[in-house]
Design a protein around this motif. Structure first.
Motif, PDB file in Angstrom:
ATOM      1  N   CYS A 107       0.853  -1.334   0.191  1.00  0.00           N
ATOM      2  CA  CYS A 107      -0.011   0.003   0.000  1.00  0.00           C
ATOM      3  C   CYS A 107       0.832   1.205  -0.089  1.00  0.00           C
ATOM      4  O   CYS A 107       1.816   1.441   0.904  1.00  0.00           O
ATOM      5  CB  CYS A 107      -0.901  -0.067   1.131  1.00  0.00           C
ATOM      6  SG  CYS A 107      -2.021   1.428   1.160  1.00  0.00           S
ATOM      7  N   LYS A 108       0.673   2.078  -0.956  1.00  0.00           N
ATOM      8  CA  LYS A 108       1.534   3.411  -1.188  1.00  0.00           C
ATOM      9  C   LYS A 108       1.090   4.552  -0.828  1.00  0.00           C
ATOM     10  O   LYS A 108       1.569   5.552  -0.364  1.00  0.00           O
ATOM     11  CB  LYS A 108       2.252   3.526  -2.542  1.00  0.00           C
ATOM     12  CG  LYS A 108       2.873   2.350  -2.963  1.00  0.00           C
ATOM     13  CD  LYS A 108       4.408   2.499  -2.398  1.00  0.00           C
ATOM     14  CE  LYS A 108       5.440   1.588  -2.792  1.00  0.00           C
ATOM     15  NZ  LYS A 108       6.693   1.818  -1.571  1.00  0.00           N
ATOM     16  N   ASN A 109      -0.439   4.506  -0.693  1.00  0.00           N
ATOM     17  CA  ASN A 109      -1.226   5.828  -0.545  1.00  0.00           C
ATOM     18  C   ASN A 109      -2.683   5.428  -0.291  1.00  0.00           C
ATOM     19  O   ASN A 109      -3.283   4.558  -0.657  1.00  0.00           O
ATOM     20  CB  ASN A 109      -1.211   6.832  -1.871  1.00  0.00           C
ATOM     21  CG  ASN A 109      -1.752   8.169  -1.346  1.00  0.00           C
ATOM     22  OD1 ASN A 109      -1.455   8.670  -0.341  1.00  0.00           O
ATOM     23  ND2 ASN A 109      -2.563   8.912  -2.205  1.00  0.00           N
ATOM     24  N   GLN A 111      -6.145   7.801   0.468  1.00  0.00           N
ATOM     25  CA  GLN A 111      -6.525   9.165   0.266  1.00  0.00           C
ATOM     26  C   GLN A 111      -8.069   9.108   0.491  1.00  0.00           C
ATOM     27  O   GLN A 111      -8.855   8.342   0.047  1.00  0.00           O
ATOM     28  CB  GLN A 111      -6.596   9.302  -1.166  1.00  0.00           C
ATOM     29  CG  GLN A 111      -6.779  10.804  -1.573  1.00  0.00           C
ATOM     30  CD  GLN A 111      -6.622  11.337  -3.004  1.00  0.00           C
ATOM     31  OE1 GLN A 111      -5.646  10.949  -3.572  1.00  0.00           O
ATOM     32  NE2 GLN A 111      -7.181  12.241  -3.452  1.00  0.00           N
ATOM     33  N   TRP A 117     -12.786   6.152   0.207  1.00  0.00           N
ATOM     34  CA  TRP A 117     -11.152   6.278   0.133  1.00  0.00           C
ATOM     35  C   TRP A 117     -10.605   5.374  -1.060  1.00  0.00           C
ATOM     36  O   TRP A 117     -11.220   4.605  -1.665  1.00  0.00           O
ATOM     37  CB  TRP A 117     -10.730   4.964   1.287  1.00  0.00           C
ATOM     38  CG  TRP A 117     -11.349   5.552   2.687  1.00  0.00           C
ATOM     39  CD1 TRP A 117     -10.508   6.431   3.628  1.00  0.00           C
ATOM     40  CD2 TRP A 117     -12.546   5.330   3.143  1.00  0.00           C
ATOM     41  NE1 TRP A 117     -11.223   6.729   4.808  1.00  0.00           N
ATOM     42  CE2 TRP A 117     -12.424   6.191   4.400  1.00  0.00           C
ATOM     43  CE3 TRP A 117     -13.709   4.611   2.948  1.00  0.00           C
ATOM     44  CZ2 TRP A 117     -13.483   6.098   5.622  1.00  0.00           C
ATOM     45  CZ3 TRP A 117     -14.886   4.856   4.053  1.00  0.00           C
ATOM     46  CH2 TRP A 117     -14.503   5.391   5.131  1.00  0.00           C
ATOM     47  N   TYR A 119      -7.091   3.803  -2.342  1.00  0.00           N
ATOM     48  CA  TYR A 119      -6.197   3.108  -1.991  1.00  0.00           C
ATOM     49  C   TYR A 119      -5.224   2.840  -3.398  1.00  0.00           C
ATOM     50  O   TYR A 119      -5.865   2.303  -4.165  1.00  0.00           O
ATOM     51  CB  TYR A 119      -6.604   1.877  -1.329  1.00  0.00           C
ATOM     52  CG  TYR A 119      -6.882   1.825   0.030  1.00  0.00           C
ATOM     53  CD1 TYR A 119      -6.190   1.403   1.230  1.00  0.00           C
ATOM     54  CD2 TYR A 119      -8.530   2.196   0.099  1.00  0.00           C
ATOM     55  CE1 TYR A 119      -6.757   1.607   2.408  1.00  0.00           C
ATOM     56  CE2 TYR A 119      -8.751   2.267   1.549  1.00  0.00           C
ATOM     57  CZ  TYR A 119      -8.005   1.891   2.614  1.00  0.00           C
ATOM     58  OH  TYR A 119      -8.741   1.885   3.784  1.00  0.00           O
ATOM     59  N   THR A 120      -3.942   3.155  -3.159  1.00  0.00           N
ATOM     60  CA  THR A 120      -2.924   2.858  -4.108  1.00  0.00           C
ATOM     61  C   THR A 120      -2.204   1.752  -3.871  1.00  0.00           C
ATOM     62  O   THR A 120      -1.442   1.911  -2.898  1.00  0.00           O
ATOM     63  CB  THR A 120      -2.416   4.170  -4.607  1.00  0.00           C
ATOM     64  OG1 THR A 120      -3.311   5.057  -5.107  1.00  0.00           O
ATOM     65  CG2 THR A 120      -1.445   4.162  -5.810  1.00  0.00           C
ATOM     66  N   SER A 155      -4.958   1.711  -8.432  1.00  0.00           N
ATOM     67  CA  SER A 155      -5.793   2.275  -7.168  1.00  0.00           C
ATOM     68  C   SER A 155      -7.113   1.747  -7.430  1.00  0.00           C
ATOM     69  O   SER A 155      -7.572   1.247  -8.221  1.00  0.00           O
ATOM     70  CB  SER A 155      -5.901   3.733  -7.352  1.00  0.00           C
ATOM     71  OG  SER A 155      -4.503   4.655  -7.390  1.00  0.00           O
ATOM     72  N   ILE A 173      -0.198   2.742   5.186  1.00  0.00           N
ATOM     73  CA  ILE A 173       1.165   2.911   4.183  1.00  0.00           C
ATOM     74  C   ILE A 173       2.339   1.911   4.382  1.00  0.00           C
ATOM     75  O   ILE A 173       2.593   1.891   5.642  1.00  0.00           O
ATOM     76  CB  ILE A 173       1.792   4.292   4.058  1.00  0.00           C
ATOM     77  CG1 ILE A 173       0.392   5.425   3.994  1.00  0.00           C
ATOM     78  CG2 ILE A 173       2.740   4.437   3.038  1.00  0.00           C
ATOM     79  CD1 ILE A 173      -0.051   5.432   2.627  1.00  0.00           C
TER      80      ILE A 173
END
Length: 195
Positions: A107-109, A111, A117, A119-120, A155, A173
């Motif tokens: 998981c990198k981000n 938001q 939400w 999720y990236t 994402s 993260i």
């Protein structure tokens, strides 16, 4: 065969190493309906029930599974997304999920989108798995639609219901997740590479 629609979130109660295997004991609200030899997806990993005791059951992950998934990172009290195998004749509410994890991602981000939400996740593209925008992906066993698709990153949008009823709410993260790419996409990719 699974659909990627999470049925319950279980809690890890015990972890026992035996040679290269890991015995995982889970408590969940449908344990009383399980039978020995049934398949249950755990964060998207299909495992066989080998023991049942009260409201807890045990499954065994072999070394290959532990290497290719996030199950080796589990700790007692962690939450795990659970889905029993689909019944023939039921609606396919998610997409066709085999319970065979292709690889992990990080998981990198995260938001907050004011009501949802985003999720990236980043994954190793050298393993030749791909995503496409509006295509299907399974993250920790959850059937999702890809929002943004890049070579090694994608994402997904998470609605409040999914957030509350899966272990997405515990992601941070750096969290490692299991990915199963769309089975049809995998076959098409393989055919294209052969030609």
């Amino acid at each position: 065969m699974f659909t990627g629609i999470i049925e319950s979130v279980g809690e890890v109660k015990d972890l026992k190493k035996e040679l290269n295997n890991l015995h995982i004991t889970i408590a969940c609200n449908f344990t009383n309906e399980l039978k020995i030899d049934q398949s249950v997806a755990h964060n998207g990993v299909c495992l066989t029930v080998v023991n049942i005791s009260g409201n807890q059951y045990t499954v065994t992950a072999i070394e290959e599974t532990l290497i290719k998934t996030n199950l080796s990172d589990l700790k007692v009290s962690d939450s795990v997304n659970l889905e029993r195998a689909m019944k023939l004749g039921d609606r396919l509410d998610g997409h066709i999920v085999q319970g065979h994890v292709d690889q992990t991602a990080i998981c990198k981000n995260i938001q907050n989108e004011e009501g949802s939400w985003k999720y990236t996740f980043q994954y190793d593209s050298n393993l030749n798995n791909i995503t496409i925008e509006k295509g299907s992906i399974t993250v920790n066993g959850v059937s999702l639609t890809v929002v943004d698709s890049k070579k090694d990153m994608f994402s997904v949008a998470i609605i409040p219901y999914t957030y509350e009823h899966t272990n997405f709410k515990s992601f941070k993260i750096g969290t490692k997740v299991n990915l199963e790419f769309d089975v049809i996409g995998k076959y098409v990719t393989r055919l294209m590479r052969l030609n």
